[in-house]
Design a protein around this motif. Sequence first.
Motif, PDB file in Angstrom:
ATOM      1  N   ALA A 322      10.853  10.889  -4.668  1.00 59.62           N
ATOM      2  CA  ALA A 322      10.293  11.652  -5.783  1.00 59.62           C
ATOM      3  C   ALA A 322       9.177  10.917  -6.515  1.00 59.62           C
ATOM      4  CB  ALA A 322      11.405  12.015  -6.774  1.00 59.62           C
ATOM      5  N   ILE A 323       8.934   9.644  -6.183  1.00 58.80           N
ATOM      6  CA  ILE A 323       7.951   8.872  -6.940  1.00 58.80           C
ATOM      7  C   ILE A 323       6.658   8.674  -6.159  1.00 58.80           C
ATOM      8  CG2 ILE A 323       9.649   7.720  -8.399  1.00 58.80           C
ATOM      9  CD1 ILE A 323       9.608   5.383  -6.572  1.00 58.80           C
ATOM     10  N   PHE A 324       5.728   7.942  -6.735  1.00 55.90           N
ATOM     11  CA  PHE A 324       4.347   7.879  -6.263  1.00 55.90           C
ATOM     12  C   PHE A 324       4.097   6.757  -5.260  1.00 55.90           C
ATOM     13  CE2 PHE A 324       4.951   5.208  -9.919  1.00 55.90           C
ATOM     14  CZ  PHE A 324       4.185   4.078  -9.693  1.00 55.90           C
ATOM     15  N   GLY A 325       3.062   6.953  -4.448  1.00 61.42           N
ATOM     16  CA  GLY A 325       2.579   5.876  -3.598  1.00 61.42           C
ATOM     17  C   GLY A 325       1.746   4.918  -4.433  1.00 61.42           C
ATOM     18  N   GLU A 326       1.867   3.629  -4.162  1.00 62.97           N
ATOM     19  CA  GLU A 326       1.167   2.664  -5.011  1.00 62.97           C
ATOM     20  C   GLU A 326       0.471   1.579  -4.189  1.00 62.97           C
ATOM     21  OE1 GLU A 326       2.268  -0.734  -5.830  1.00 62.97           O
ATOM     22  OE2 GLU A 326       3.615  -0.544  -4.134  1.00 62.97           O
ATOM     23  N   THR A 327      -0.483   0.921  -4.843  1.00 63.53           N
ATOM     24  CA  THR A 327      -1.387   0.022  -4.131  1.00 63.53           C
ATOM     25  C   THR A 327      -0.877  -1.404  -3.984  1.00 63.53           C
ATOM     26  OG1 THR A 327      -2.533  -0.359  -6.247  1.00 63.53           O
ATOM     27  CG2 THR A 327      -3.440   1.331  -4.776  1.00 63.53           C
ATOM     28  N   SER A 328      -0.017  -1.858  -4.880  1.00 64.25           N
ATOM     29  CA  SER A 328       0.359  -3.280  -4.888  1.00 64.25           C
ATOM     30  C   SER A 328       1.164  -3.676  -3.656  1.00 64.25           C
ATOM     31  CB  SER A 328       1.140  -3.608  -6.168  1.00 64.25           C
ATOM     32  OG  SER A 328       0.336  -3.450  -7.313  1.00 64.25           O
ATOM     33  N   GLY A 329       2.330  -3.073  -3.486  1.00 68.23           N
ATOM     34  CA  GLY A 329       3.146  -3.404  -2.328  1.00 68.23           C
ATOM     35  C   GLY A 329       2.454  -3.062  -1.027  1.00 68.23           C
ATOM     36  N   SER A 330       1.711  -1.948  -1.019  1.00 69.18           N
ATOM     37  CA  SER A 330       1.013  -1.526   0.198  1.00 69.18           C
ATOM     38  C   SER A 330      -0.013  -2.563   0.634  1.00 69.18           C
ATOM     39  CB  SER A 330       0.328  -0.175  -0.031  1.00 69.18           C
ATOM     40  OG  SER A 330       1.255   0.836  -0.363  1.00 69.18           O
ATOM     41  N   SER A 331      -0.820  -3.053  -0.312  1.00 72.16           N
ATOM     42  CA  SER A 331      -1.893  -3.981   0.041  1.00 72.16           C
ATOM     43  C   SER A 331      -1.356  -5.351   0.442  1.00 72.16           C
ATOM     44  CB  SER A 331      -2.889  -4.122  -1.113  1.00 72.16           C
ATOM     45  OG  SER A 331      -2.254  -4.545  -2.300  1.00 72.16           O
ATOM     46  N   LEU A 332      -0.306  -5.834  -0.227  1.00 73.62           N
ATOM     47  CA  LEU A 332       0.234  -7.147   0.134  1.00 73.62           C
ATOM     48  C   LEU A 332       0.893  -7.108   1.504  1.00 73.62           C
ATOM     49  CD1 LEU A 332       0.756 -10.090  -0.541  1.00 73.62           C
ATOM     50  CD2 LEU A 332       2.838  -9.394  -1.750  1.00 73.62           C
ATOM     51  N   LEU A 333       1.589  -6.028   1.821  1.00 74.61           N
ATOM     52  CA  LEU A 333       2.212  -5.952   3.140  1.00 74.61           C
ATOM     53  C   LEU A 333       1.145  -5.812   4.220  1.00 74.61           C
ATOM     54  CD1 LEU A 333       5.032  -6.087   4.372  1.00 74.61           C
ATOM     55  CD2 LEU A 333       5.014  -3.587   4.474  1.00 74.61           C
ATOM     56  N   ALA A 334       0.089  -5.069   3.947  1.00 76.42           N
ATOM     57  CA  ALA A 334      -1.000  -4.960   4.911  1.00 76.42           C
ATOM     58  C   ALA A 334      -1.669  -6.318   5.127  1.00 76.42           C
ATOM     59  CB  ALA A 334      -2.023  -3.926   4.442  1.00 76.42           C
ATOM     60  N   ALA A 335      -1.862  -7.074   4.038  1.00 73.18           N
ATOM     61  CA  ALA A 335      -2.424  -8.421   4.166  1.00 73.18           C
ATOM     62  C   ALA A 335      -1.541  -9.288   5.051  1.00 73.18           C
ATOM     63  CB  ALA A 335      -2.575  -9.060   2.783  1.00 73.18           C
ATOM     64  N   THR A 336      -0.232  -9.151   4.886  1.00 71.72           N
ATOM     65  CA  THR A 336       0.720  -9.921   5.695  1.00 71.72           C
ATOM     66  C   THR A 336       0.615  -9.545   7.163  1.00 71.72           C
ATOM     67  OG1 THR A 336       2.224 -10.032   3.799  1.00 71.72           O
ATOM     68  CG2 THR A 336       3.151 -10.506   5.973  1.00 71.72           C
ATOM     69  N   VAL A 337       0.442  -8.268   7.441  1.00 70.53           N
ATOM     70  CA  VAL A 337       0.312  -7.820   8.836  1.00 70.53           C
ATOM     71  C   VAL A 337      -0.943  -8.406   9.470  1.00 70.53           C
ATOM     72  CG1 VAL A 337      -0.080  -5.810  10.312  1.00 70.53           C
ATOM     73  CG2 VAL A 337       1.677  -5.723   8.530  1.00 70.53           C
ATOM     74  N   TYR A 338      -2.062  -8.394   8.759  1.00 72.51           N
ATOM     75  CA  TYR A 338      -3.274  -9.023   9.298  1.00 72.51           C
ATOM     76  C   TYR A 338      -3.029 -10.492   9.616  1.00 72.51           C
ATOM     77  CZ  TYR A 338      -6.283  -5.027   8.008  1.00 72.51           C
ATOM     78  OH  TYR A 338      -6.886  -3.793   7.913  1.00 72.51           O
ATOM     79  N   ARG A 339      -2.323 -11.192   8.746  1.00 73.15           N
ATOM     80  CA  ARG A 339      -2.020 -12.604   8.998  1.00 73.15           C
ATOM     81  C   ARG A 339      -1.148 -12.768  10.238  1.00 73.15           C
ATOM     82  NH1 ARG A 339      -5.901 -15.492   6.662  1.00 73.15           N
ATOM     83  NH2 ARG A 339      -5.991 -15.232   4.393  1.00 73.15           N
ATOM     84  N   HIS A 351      -1.838  -2.233  18.751  1.00 72.82           N
ATOM     85  CA  HIS A 351      -1.575  -0.797  18.822  1.00 72.82           C
ATOM     86  C   HIS A 351      -0.762  -0.305  17.635  1.00 72.82           C
ATOM     87  CE1 HIS A 351      -0.864   3.155  20.477  1.00 72.82           C
ATOM     88  NE2 HIS A 351       0.432   2.996  20.297  1.00 72.82           N
ATOM     89  N   LYS A 352       0.292  -0.999  17.293  1.00 79.33           N
ATOM     90  CA  LYS A 352       1.168  -0.566  16.204  1.00 79.33           C
ATOM     91  C   LYS A 352       0.760  -1.175  14.871  1.00 79.33           C
ATOM     92  CE  LYS A 352       6.022  -0.590  14.726  1.00 79.33           C
ATOM     93  NZ  LYS A 352       7.411  -0.886  15.124  1.00 79.33           N
ATOM     94  N   TYR A 353       0.662  -2.478  14.812  1.00 75.99           N
ATOM     95  CA  TYR A 353       0.529  -3.177  13.538  1.00 75.99           C
ATOM     96  C   TYR A 353      -0.891  -3.131  12.976  1.00 75.99           C
ATOM     97  CZ  TYR A 353       5.125  -4.701  14.967  1.00 75.99           C
ATOM     98  OH  TYR A 353       6.435  -4.707  15.369  1.00 75.99           O
ATOM     99  N   TYR A 354      -1.871  -3.368  13.819  1.00 75.98           N
ATOM    100  CA  TYR A 354      -3.257  -3.299  13.359  1.00 75.98           C
ATOM    101  C   TYR A 354      -3.591  -1.890  12.879  1.00 75.98           C
ATOM    102  CZ  TYR A 354      -8.362  -3.149  13.629  1.00 75.98           C
ATOM    103  OH  TYR A 354      -9.689  -2.963  13.343  1.00 75.98           O
ATOM    104  N   LYS A 355      -3.151  -0.904  13.620  1.00 79.57           N
ATOM    105  CA  LYS A 355      -3.407   0.487  13.242  1.00 79.57           C
ATOM    106  C   LYS A 355      -2.829   0.790  11.866  1.00 79.57           C
ATOM    107  CE  LYS A 355      -2.581   5.229  14.834  1.00 79.57           C
ATOM    108  NZ  LYS A 355      -1.947   6.058  15.907  1.00 79.57           N
TER     109      LYS A 355
END
Length: 428
Positions: A322-339, A351-355
């Motif tokens: 019921a709540i909103f999508g947010e930028t903080s957790g999304s961006s830090l986890l994406a940064a972790t995936v790039y690393r 194929h999976k993670y970079y995408k």
Amino acid sequence: MRISSLIPLIFTLAFQWSTTRGTLLESQTHNPFPFDIGFPIKKVVATALNISTHSWEFGTATQALLELYDPDLSVFGDSPFKEAHFVSHSALPRGLAYAAEKIVFGTGANALADGDGAVGDPASLGVGAVLLGKIKGYEQFGAAAEETFEYVTGGAPRAWNGAISHRTDYVELWADFVYMAPPFLAYYAVDSSNFTLLREAIFQCQAYREILHYNATWPDATFDGLWEHILGPVNNDPGLWSTGNAWAAAGMARVLATVIKAPAFGFKGHDAVVETTKVTQWRSTAIATLTTLIKEIVDAAIDAGPDAYDGGLIKNYYDNPAIFGETSGSSLLAATVYRMIVLCPEVFDKHKYYKWAESIRKTLGGTFVDANGTTLEHVDSGNGTVRPAVNPLGWGDVNPWMTGSPEGQSFVTMLYAAWRDCIFAGQC
């Protein structure tokens, strides 16, 4: 994926690392912003520094600045422990200059900053303090880092399984802690050739996972792999907080990079020199263990289903549709995936993670419609404010935070640095 199946693969990666990274970072040293990410990243950085006021925000910003402006000093660089010896007062890196300005000396848990009852938050400044302590005239920072290490490992309360409490006055485990303390303990361990402490840093990640890991009910294993936010008597929050899971994954990625870059010689354990072969054997298992723990969280986030996402971003709580999508957790986890794509490309495939990481990055470069029906930029082109974020001081707030989250701004800074380094490494 079982840990045992990862050992041979990641053991090889650990020793190939320097041959795949050395000259790549050198080419970007003098230009931290070589690529257009689709939003004003310089303004994002400036806002992060301008609005940070708490110890963990200072520590997070310090790490973001090191990764952005001085990647060779970051544990994601080629030879961070070698580069640390060349830091000088005449050319103080931006991240260290910032840390030196923000650190306020105290005692015990507060040796580096007023943690307001937290064990981990002041420790987030620990890596910066260790590096500063190597510079003539800045020795007090090194002494404060040592006092912090001694309190975290010897003075803080612990849970039944040995996990160090995030709070000083009672046992309470926060997923956030894994970004604050274990990376510092791992870095301090390598810098001081303390094999026992390096093992402790990895153990803390495992101990936290043991208690905070969400117990999915079979056959509904939708969120299996995610962590609960806080378990304890005062601030208990068993929800699957997006930012808490990102804190944990990002912290373990820093520990992983530290273990990979650590030399396999010169370590001491209980005052005796540890054989190189023992360190090497242990390291291969530790790398596999950490990779598995990080992959658990990332896989669970990617596979959480459409109800866990809103407008291309992870919702503030995975388990609250019921709540909103947010930028903080999304961006830090994406940064972790790039690393992780760079650290362990055979495990974190494109194929999976970079995408997935690219989808978060591209979303940040776009727009969204707020509660009033107004179309806004996710990153304000005027001042670099990233939105909508989670309330940085009220994770349960159901209203999007629109005026800038200090940690959230640093997370987006880390995303840029990780994405940039992934491109230079030839993996993105």
